[in-house]
Design a protein around this motif. Sequence first.
Motif, PDB file in Angstrom:
ATOM      1  N   ARG A   1       0.888  -1.167   0.000  1.00  9.23           N
ATOM      2  CA  ARG A   1       0.000   0.000   0.000  1.00  9.23           C
ATOM      3  C   ARG A   1       0.921   1.210   0.000  1.00  9.23           C
ATOM      4  O   ARG A   1       1.837   1.285   0.813  1.00  9.23           O
ATOM      5  N   HIS A   2       0.714   2.134  -0.947  1.00 10.43           N
ATOM      6  CA  HIS A   2       1.614   3.287  -1.065  1.00 10.43           C
ATOM      7  C   HIS A   2       0.828   4.497  -1.532  1.00 10.43           C
ATOM      8  O   HIS A   2      -0.146   4.371  -2.270  1.00 10.43           O
ATOM      9  N   GLN A   3       1.279   5.687  -1.134  1.00 12.11           N
ATOM     10  CA  GLN A   3       0.552   6.905  -1.474  1.00 12.11           C
ATOM     11  C   GLN A   3       0.770   7.345  -2.926  1.00 12.11           C
ATOM     12  O   GLN A   3       0.051   8.194  -3.433  1.00 12.11           O
ATOM     13  N   SER A   4       1.757   6.751  -3.609  1.00 12.99           N
ATOM     14  CA  SER A   4       2.044   7.180  -4.978  1.00 12.99           C
ATOM     15  C   SER A   4       1.509   6.199  -6.004  1.00 12.99           C
ATOM     16  O   SER A   4       1.760   4.989  -5.918  1.00 12.99           O
ATOM     17  N   ALA A   5       0.813   6.724  -7.010  1.00 14.34           N
ATOM     18  CA  ALA A   5       0.328   5.902  -8.111  1.00 14.34           C
ATOM     19  C   ALA A   5       1.518   5.250  -8.812  1.00 14.34           C
ATOM     20  O   ALA A   5       2.537   5.894  -9.045  1.00 14.34           O
ATOM     21  N   GLY A   6       1.382   3.976  -9.129  1.00 13.81           N
ATOM     22  CA  GLY A   6       2.443   3.277  -9.845  1.00 13.81           C
ATOM     23  C   GLY A   6       3.467   2.614  -8.926  1.00 13.81           C
ATOM     24  O   GLY A   6       4.369   1.926  -9.397  1.00 13.81           O
ATOM     25  N   ALA A   7       3.327   2.805  -7.622  1.00 15.68           N
ATOM     26  CA  ALA A   7       4.323   2.243  -6.696  1.00 15.68           C
ATOM     27  C   ALA A   7       4.328   0.713  -6.753  1.00 15.68           C
ATOM     28  O   ALA A   7       5.395   0.094  -6.732  1.00 15.68           O
ATOM     29  N   ALA A   8       3.160   0.113  -6.861  1.00 13.84           N
ATOM     30  CA  ALA A   8       3.096  -1.352  -6.884  1.00 13.84           C
ATOM     31  C   ALA A   8       3.750  -1.902  -8.153  1.00 13.84           C
ATOM     32  O   ALA A   8       4.478  -2.897  -8.116  1.00 13.84           O
ATOM     33  N   ALA A   9       3.507  -1.212  -9.265  1.00 10.14           N
ATOM     34  CA  ALA A   9       4.104  -1.651 -10.534  1.00 10.14           C
ATOM     35  C   ALA A   9       5.624  -1.524 -10.474  1.00 10.14           C
ATOM     36  O   ALA A   9       6.363  -2.388 -10.968  1.00 10.14           O
ATOM     37  N   LEU A  10       6.094  -0.439  -9.862  1.00  5.88           N
ATOM     38  CA  LEU A  10       7.527  -0.225  -9.730  1.00  5.88           C
ATOM     39  C   LEU A  10       8.153  -1.338  -8.895  1.00  5.88           C
ATOM     40  O   LEU A  10       9.182  -1.914  -9.255  1.00  5.88           O
ATOM     41  N   LEU A  11       7.487  -1.670  -7.804  1.00  7.21           N
ATOM     42  CA  LEU A  11       7.963  -2.728  -6.927  1.00  7.21           C
ATOM     43  C   LEU A  11       8.010  -4.064  -7.683  1.00  7.21           C
ATOM     44  O   LEU A  11       8.983  -4.814  -7.580  1.00  7.21           O
ATOM     45  N   ALA A  12       6.978  -4.323  -8.460  1.00  2.00           N
ATOM     46  CA  ALA A  12       6.881  -5.598  -9.173  1.00  2.00           C
ATOM     47  C   ALA A  12       8.032  -5.783 -10.166  1.00  2.00           C
ATOM     48  O   ALA A  12       8.449  -6.895 -10.444  1.00  2.00           O
ATOM     49  N   GLN A  13       8.538  -4.643 -10.677  1.00  3.07           N
ATOM     50  CA  GLN A  13       9.662  -4.735 -11.620  1.00  3.07           C
ATOM     51  C   GLN A  13      10.954  -5.125 -10.912  1.00  3.07           C
ATOM     52  O   GLN A  13      11.902  -5.546 -11.559  1.00  3.07           O
ATOM     53  N   LYS A  14      11.000  -4.903  -9.608  1.00  5.55           N
ATOM     54  CA  LYS A  14      12.283  -5.030  -8.917  1.00  5.55           C
ATOM     55  C   LYS A  14      12.407  -6.264  -8.036  1.00  5.55           C
ATOM     56  O   LYS A  14      13.476  -6.533  -7.524  1.00  5.55           O
ATOM     57  N   VAL A  15      11.319  -6.967  -7.808  1.00  7.08           N
ATOM     58  CA  VAL A  15      11.398  -8.099  -6.884  1.00  7.08           C
ATOM     59  C   VAL A  15      11.098  -9.408  -7.611  1.00  7.08           C
ATOM     60  O   VAL A  15      10.519  -9.417  -8.697  1.00  7.08           O
ATOM     61  N   GLY A  16      11.501 -10.484  -6.987  1.00  3.41           N
ATOM     62  CA  GLY A  16      11.344 -11.775  -7.625  1.00  3.41           C
ATOM     63  C   GLY A  16      10.085 -12.515  -7.231  1.00  3.41           C
ATOM     64  O   GLY A  16       9.861 -13.643  -7.654  1.00  3.41           O
ATOM     65  N   CYS A  17       9.266 -11.907  -6.385  1.00  2.60           N
ATOM     66  CA  CYS A  17       8.078 -12.606  -5.910  1.00  2.60           C
ATOM     67  C   CYS A  17       6.817 -11.946  -6.457  1.00  2.60           C
ATOM     68  O   CYS A  17       6.888 -10.965  -7.182  1.00  2.60           O
ATOM     69  N   SER A  18       5.681 -12.501  -6.096  1.00  2.00           N
ATOM     70  CA  SER A  18       4.411 -11.916  -6.503  1.00  2.00           C
ATOM     71  C   SER A  18       4.148 -10.639  -5.714  1.00  2.00           C
ATOM     72  O   SER A  18       4.535 -10.539  -4.551  1.00  2.00           O
ATOM     73  N   VAL A  19       3.497  -9.688  -6.381  1.00  2.00           N
ATOM     74  CA  VAL A  19       3.171  -8.427  -5.729  1.00  2.00           C
ATOM     75  C   VAL A  19       1.667  -8.190  -5.837  1.00  2.00           C
ATOM     76  O   VAL A  19       1.085  -8.370  -6.914  1.00  2.00           O
ATOM     77  N   VAL A  20       1.052  -7.823  -4.734  1.00  2.00           N
ATOM     78  CA  VAL A  20      -0.359  -7.448  -4.746  1.00  2.00           C
ATOM     79  C   VAL A  20      -0.473  -5.976  -4.389  1.00  2.00           C
ATOM     80  O   VAL A  20       0.080  -5.530  -3.378  1.00  2.00           O
ATOM     81  N   ASN A  21      -1.155  -5.248  -5.230  1.00  4.11           N
ATOM     82  CA  ASN A  21      -1.393  -3.835  -4.989  1.00  4.11           C
ATOM     83  C   ASN A  21      -2.548  -3.679  -4.003  1.00  4.11           C
ATOM     84  O   ASN A  21      -3.690  -3.994  -4.322  1.00  4.11           O
ATOM     85  N   ALA A  22      -2.231  -3.168  -2.829  1.00  3.51           N
ATOM     86  CA  ALA A  22      -3.284  -2.928  -1.832  1.00  3.51           C
ATOM     87  C   ALA A  22      -3.673  -1.455  -1.825  1.00  3.51           C
ATOM     88  O   ALA A  22      -4.123  -0.936  -0.805  1.00  3.51           O
ATOM     89  N   GLY A  23      -3.484  -0.810  -2.960  1.00  3.63           N
ATOM     90  CA  GLY A  23      -3.839   0.594  -3.093  1.00  3.63           C
ATOM     91  C   GLY A  23      -2.604   1.431  -3.379  1.00  3.63           C
ATOM     92  O   GLY A  23      -1.691   1.480  -2.562  1.00  3.63           O
ATOM     93  N   ASP A  24      -2.545   2.071  -4.573  1.00  4.59           N
ATOM     94  CA  ASP A  24      -1.407   2.937  -4.909  1.00  4.59           C
ATOM     95  C   ASP A  24      -1.934   4.301  -5.346  1.00  4.59           C
ATOM     96  O   ASP A  24      -2.447   4.473  -6.435  1.00  4.59           O
ATOM     97  N   GLY A  25      -1.788   5.270  -4.469  1.00  9.90           N
ATOM     98  CA  GLY A  25      -2.228   6.632  -4.780  1.00  9.90           C
ATOM     99  C   GLY A  25      -3.668   6.643  -5.237  1.00  9.90           C
ATOM    100  O   GLY A  25      -4.525   5.990  -4.644  1.00  9.90           O
ATOM    101  N   ALA A  26      -3.926   7.398  -6.301  1.00 11.64           N
ATOM    102  CA  ALA A  26      -5.284   7.464  -6.841  1.00 11.64           C
ATOM    103  C   ALA A  26      -5.436   6.510  -8.021  1.00 11.64           C
ATOM    104  O   ALA A  26      -6.319   6.669  -8.850  1.00 11.64           O
ATOM    105  N   HIS A  27      -4.551   5.517  -8.098  1.00 16.12           N
ATOM    106  CA  HIS A  27      -4.545   4.645  -9.277  1.00 16.12           C
ATOM    107  C   HIS A  27      -5.530   3.480  -9.161  1.00 16.12           C
ATOM    108  O   HIS A  27      -6.605   3.522  -9.723  1.00 16.12           O
ATOM    109  N   GLU A  28      -5.155   2.444  -8.405  1.00 16.64           N
ATOM    110  CA  GLU A  28      -6.038   1.277  -8.308  1.00 16.64           C
ATOM    111  C   GLU A  28      -6.009   0.666  -6.906  1.00 16.64           C
ATOM    112  O   GLU A  28      -5.066   0.849  -6.133  1.00 16.64           O
ATOM    113  N   HIS A  29      -7.047  -0.066  -6.622  1.00 17.22           N
ATOM    114  CA  HIS A  29      -7.149  -0.843  -5.389  1.00 17.22           C
ATOM    115  C   HIS A  29      -7.919  -2.106  -5.779  1.00 17.22           C
ATOM    116  O   HIS A  29      -9.100  -2.244  -5.491  1.00 17.22           O
TER     117      HIS A  29
END
Lengths: 321, 428
Positions: free
Chosen positions: A115-143
């Motif tokens: 969960r992050h206050q900036s839109a796109g944070a989950a996508a950014l994280l997903a590019q950098k880690v080797g595991c699955s990422v679930v977006n629990a809310g990123d800025g005004a983007h998606e939940h």
Amino acid sequence: MTDLSSLPPYPHRHLLGIRDLSPFDIELLLDRADAAVSISRQSEKKTSTLRGRTQINLFYEASTRTQSSFELAGKRLGADVMNMSVASSSVKKGETLIDTAMTLNAMRPDILIIRHQSAGAAALLAQKVGCSVVNAGDGAHEHPTQALLDALTIRRAKGSIARLTVAICGDILHSRVARSNILLLNALGARVRVVAPSTLLPSGIDQMGVEVTQSMADGLKDADVVMMLRLQRERMAGAFVPSVREYFRYYGLDAEKLKAAKPDALVMHPGPMNRGVEIASEIADGPQSVIQEQVEMGVAVRMAVMEALLDPRRNRDGQNA
Amino acid sequence: MSITVFQRARIVDPSRGVDATGSVIVDGKKIVAAGADALNQGIPGGAEVIDCAGKTIIPGLVDGRVFIGEPGGEHRETIASASVAAAAGGVTSIVMMPDTDPVIDNVALVEFVLRTAKETASVNVFPAAAITKGLEGHEMTEFGLLREAGAVAFTDGRHTIANSLMMRRALTYARDFDAVIAHETQDADLASSGVMNEGLYASWLGLSGIPREAETIPLERDLALARLTRGRYHAAKISTAMAASAVSRAKADGAKVTAGVSINSLSLNENDVGEYRTFFRLAPPLRAEEDRLAMVEALKDGTIDVIVSSHDPQDVDTKRLPFADAAAGAIGLETLLAVALRLHHNDDVPLLRIIDTLSTAPARLFGLPGGTLKPGAVADLALVDLGEPWVVREADIRSRSKNTCFEGARLQGKVLKTLVAGRTVFSA
């Protein structure tokens, strides 16, 4: 859980947004979530689906409800759950999101919930880690899990989503819940209306697949579902709307306004509610309210999502590389 | 010094309206002759002759808007590293922005830049000084002394002066020194927390938008003040159709107004942001395709006078962040020419006009040597293969920062050789 081998494997590695999902993916997750509901209703709530797996909750914004929902979901699936409390961590000392991600990644989690206050944070994280990422809310983007739990709540009450009229009311501009819901409800064939003062509508809203109105009476007319959104306190006092009083007068859901909707219309709210701002207490606690069901469905949907993302059949196929 | 003859080249010299096959003779630091009949008295004795058949010679590019990290941000770019990048891009002169740490708002800083450039740079570096002290928008800098020290223009760099009275006085006072006030306009309140062009695309991404009016409202104010003061005003980086039409009207009214456009606003649009690609977070933001087309049109019809790279090196510490938290800006010195040549290869803008806006017009605007191949001029030029394709690779980037918008892009038009005052500063 029910016999998983009867369900087709889920094709994605992450859940970053509803936009990435096909109607088929969505229905698949809802079917899995339906099965997960019964686990939470048993006295023995723990399963071993994710036994030995590690889940890290990385919440940059405080969120009692979503974080505990993810935590409980992970525990009921048998995963080891760790909560990264940002307030007391090195994040406060200026470490960047990516550096934090790399550090956590080195601990070899199987799934990261962010969960992050900036839109796109989950996508950014997903590019950098080797595991699955679930977006629990990123800025005004998606939940996305919120939209899925809303859909599950609606589907269980109404049988299906297609052809329902859903009115989403309130602060659409800043709402990731609204964006994810607009995408999901359109994908499943619902008719979506948004009701908000024009200062709380995003640019281009008329091209987002919704009908737009400034009138609760028009927006709620014959609606099957009324979804209220939270209005942040700092946006009430003159910046976007002049006052709480005026906002409630035109956009607060009370018994009078709700009469425009179908008699069996569902009243929903993602929480936490501002009683007396966007919703009257009598409605929030009234017979049409499914706000408590939403919370219950939240755990089920999050169980379904995590179990789908970590489905061992997919790993065997090498898709988790 | 020795004489060099570039033979059988296509010579494109907008300063004289020349586009012809011929030769260029360089003697020491100067151009002796350039054109179809440059060799009508034969090849000078002892000259080195370079056969340039199929190649093109243009006056070296003059980039009117370059951000450099020296002093204060040398990990992003130094004057030396920027000049290496410039030379590789056929850029022989750069106008350096005052957004450094400390800010170039006093004589000592101008002298520091000129001295550092003399010692370390292979291309000409001309500092632009701040309009207001510390870029804070309140107190005027010493225009006269700064100009004497070598500042070629005044600009608050990335900052917009909010105070209309301040802007009026700057335009009025600068007139006494025939100095150009170059200004990027963005209304801070209207832009608010915006990070990309306002519209459907930003809305879906959940990013705050910057409306076009944030650019045009302060621009319209500036243009009104330019009419009032008769000062020389340069709209440094316009990005919208509305801004182009405002500039066009001011020009028609006879105001001393010019306009520039970033190469990014001519070649990219908001869709390039894709999934939160921070290298495409720019100021002004990438706009819609209609705006890009309006920029091309304004370039053709003369509303826009100059193209700039708006070279703005940013390191991982400012770019490897969520989109809204990342710094704005992209490097561009090395790709400026080749990206601009897309407009030539697409038959959008005539070649002579493109080179004019990249070289001749900015040299004239800022009163700089160069921008011409006429006899007697300083030998700042580039030898180019207009048709040669190449692919932008991060590993090949000479700039100290790698934040290019053109990673992996296929470009056409390669710089083979760059001369500054007759000296070869780059050779492919």
